[in-house]
Write an enzyme that holds these catalytic residues in place. Sequence first.
Site, PDB file in Angstrom:
ATOM      1  CG  HIS A   1      -2.056  -0.925   0.795  1.00 11.09           C
ATOM      2  ND1 HIS A   1      -2.076  -2.318   1.102  1.00 11.09           N
ATOM      3  CD2 HIS A   1      -3.446  -0.421   0.553  1.00 11.09           C
ATOM      4  CE1 HIS A   1      -3.471  -2.646   0.798  1.00 11.09           C
ATOM      5  NE2 HIS A   1      -4.038  -1.690   0.587  1.00 11.09           N
ATOM      6  N   GLY A   2       2.058   1.182   0.411  1.00  8.42           N
ATOM      7  CA  GLY A   2       3.062   2.330   0.575  1.00  8.42           C
ATOM      8  C   GLY A   2       4.283   2.229   0.813  1.00  8.42           C
TER       9      GLY A   2
END
Lengths: 473, 383
Positions: free
Chosen positions: A322-323
């Site tokens: 997600h990041g």
Amino acid sequence: MVFSSLLFLFRFLPAVLLVYYIVPHALRNFVLLIFSLIFYAWGEPVYIILMLVSIFISYTGGILIDCFTKMGRRKAAGITMIISCIVSLSMLAFFKYSDFVIETANNLTGAGIAMLQIALPIGISFYTFQTISYTIDVYRGEAAVQKNLISFGAYVSMFPQLIAGPIVQYKTIDTQLRTRKETMEQYAEGVRRFMIGLGKKVLLANNAGALWDTIQTMNYSDVPVLTAWMGLTAYTFQIYFDFSAYSDMAVGLGHMFGFRFPENFNYPYLSKSITEFWRRWHISLGTWFREYVYIPLGGNRVNKWKHIRNIFIVWLLTGIWHGASWNFVIWGVYYGALLLAEKFIFGKHLKKLPVVCGHIYCMFFVMLGWNLFVFEDMGQGMAFLKALFGIYGQGIGNKETVYLLYNHVFLLVLCILGSTHLPQDIGRGVCARLSGRNVMQPLVENVFYAGIFILSVAWLVDATYNPFLYFRF
Amino acid sequence: MNGEKIKRQPCITVMVFLLLLFGLTVATLCKPSAAFSETENRVLAQMPKIKAEEIRNGEFETDYEEYLTDQFPFRDRWIGLKTSIERLLFKRESKDIYFARDGYFVEKHTGSYATQMAERNVAALAEFAGRYTEQFGAEHISVMVVPNAVDILQDKLPPYASSGGGDDYLAQIADVLPEGVWFDAASVLRRHTDEEIYYHTDHHWKTLAAFYVYQEWAKARGCLVPEWADYMIQTVTDSFEGTVQSKLGIQTAGDTIELFIPVKETAYQVYKESTGESENSLYDYEALNTKDKYAVYFGGNDPFMQISTEADSGRKILVIKDSYANCFIPFMLGEFQQIDVLDLRYTNRKVSELIETGGYTDLLVLYNVSGFAEDMSITKLTN
């Protein structure tokens, strides 16, 4: 380019629809490929090279694996598959995680290595996962090899799902890529789905986001409990309506071109447990990790400790996907821990409690999860957490709480209703009532969808606030 | 028969969609580009030139999107539609503008004061005032920062709405100035909140407010205090839709603009640097036929103006100001022999040089509070 923009609605979409339906069937994948590349290149033309390299690697990988398998050289096929996956993953790792690794190394050792400052290529996390699924599936014999470079390119770069999913496994649309028939029914279904998505993004997500922004920019030590929760609620709705709206629009656009993409969301906020939540939230990502990580590691058919290890590996990876930042790692591990706790400790007790307890429990932890997710700066995240639990002693609410609440009550009610089946049930009820009426039914239905479109355009023309949350993925 | 019905419905849905999509697309393609938006009072983006380099670095794409948004057909109507619906749905604000009582649209100005620029401007003003108070004496230098509607018309704001924060900022300014330099316009205006002291649809104060404040200021500065009877009040328009209305795009009742014309006629000359010519009117009545009717005062902001009057007080004043001063200056004509008006936003004159050579007896700094906090040119005060 994003779907919720005037550029997409009044330049790109009409152009692609027009050309797509003018050309003969044989050329339609080519049209999709070209337009998808334009879509991708818009704003960052350099990265088109990356996309082409990605396509080429997995395309050749697929053909080689297929050849080796047919020659009976299973081992060579396996090695090709692994090489292809490693190359794809390295590109992802380089473009997405280099700076994160450098920064972490700097923090640990004080080395002071210069950051690379690479702009993240849009959608790289999504299309890398798609190409990997393809080569693995060809190796496993679950997907047929695609020898047509154009069709394969169209699959990887397919603009409807390119930048925010769903992650479409090649095997699920193989036949559609080869032969598909666009029908009026499916087109209409696509229109309705696209309109719903557009409305969710522009009218609900953006407005919820604006409320979150108002509260997020406050000085947290002055924020009373209710204001903090209103803020987190707004973000909870923003991320859901934003993300699921992209999926809706992707599915809808897919229909317009005769594709059927998998569903990505199934009313996640109706879940009664975290386990259920992850079966309803970002389904295509969950499926991907299950098929290509969890099960190959042995899934739950191993001893308890390995099972626990497998779960943690999957959630660590889910978090980092997600990041490139530590808060996402922790967010992933947080869910890993919650899922384990449900599995081994209180899952069975939870089922015995009244349903409402499950809902409250689930939303409480999901929202705390979003608190982890939204603050990359974990110091800020902690500060906001303190506001949520009234540790600053600012009381329950103040004048501003009341003001924000009554200004956004309509939005929040819409968001709550929009997270449930209710709108769909009402829609179906109305349609069922009106069915058989030649004028009323189409009138009501089309006024509804046209209304959403017109309102969305009004909000977009005015757009001072139209963020795109997925540049990170 | 039943089969036909099922077929017909999707057809209608698709037709409606295509009609909307292609209809609006054709409209955007056919609409000739406007150069300027009167309602928004700004230059609109034009079709960018296609250059390989700019496509490569993404500049063209950004510019093209801006062009498309700016030139979108019926832009104001779309924005108006949005505002109207928001109002219907209990929202008491849109785009940081409160839908206040009695038809007032009041800008919030949240966030204007917590910036580095706001801090820096206070420091620059303090330095300026410190420097010239010594030279002119506190009774000849005056700083007036006028609060905005949101700070004064608090009774009219929506229930539980918070009021900008201009008050705290004003207190901050008053705090750093030398004794006797600050003029508190806020408390004058607060005595008149039941009168029309701000425009309903514009960010300026009304001439009436400037009149009340001038009376008090003149009293405090030992000038002649004008009375009601000294003026004939002329309503020159009732269809002024100001900057705040423009942002919302909705139809509003027009504002009136009142001019206070002295009963006793006096002669004066207004030299404007922008044209290099002298005029003998303070007012530009032509502006009343345009959107920006507030420009009736002096035809808008000029970089530098010199007003010579018949007053024989021997006092020469330099006013450093923003547009709030435009309706205030006309009241000064009876008192000062020469009024020089400097708008730092549009000039590169050195303030120190001007003061050195101008032979002034008095200085006045006049801004509105949010404008002052957001004005990049304030630091020129110390040049």
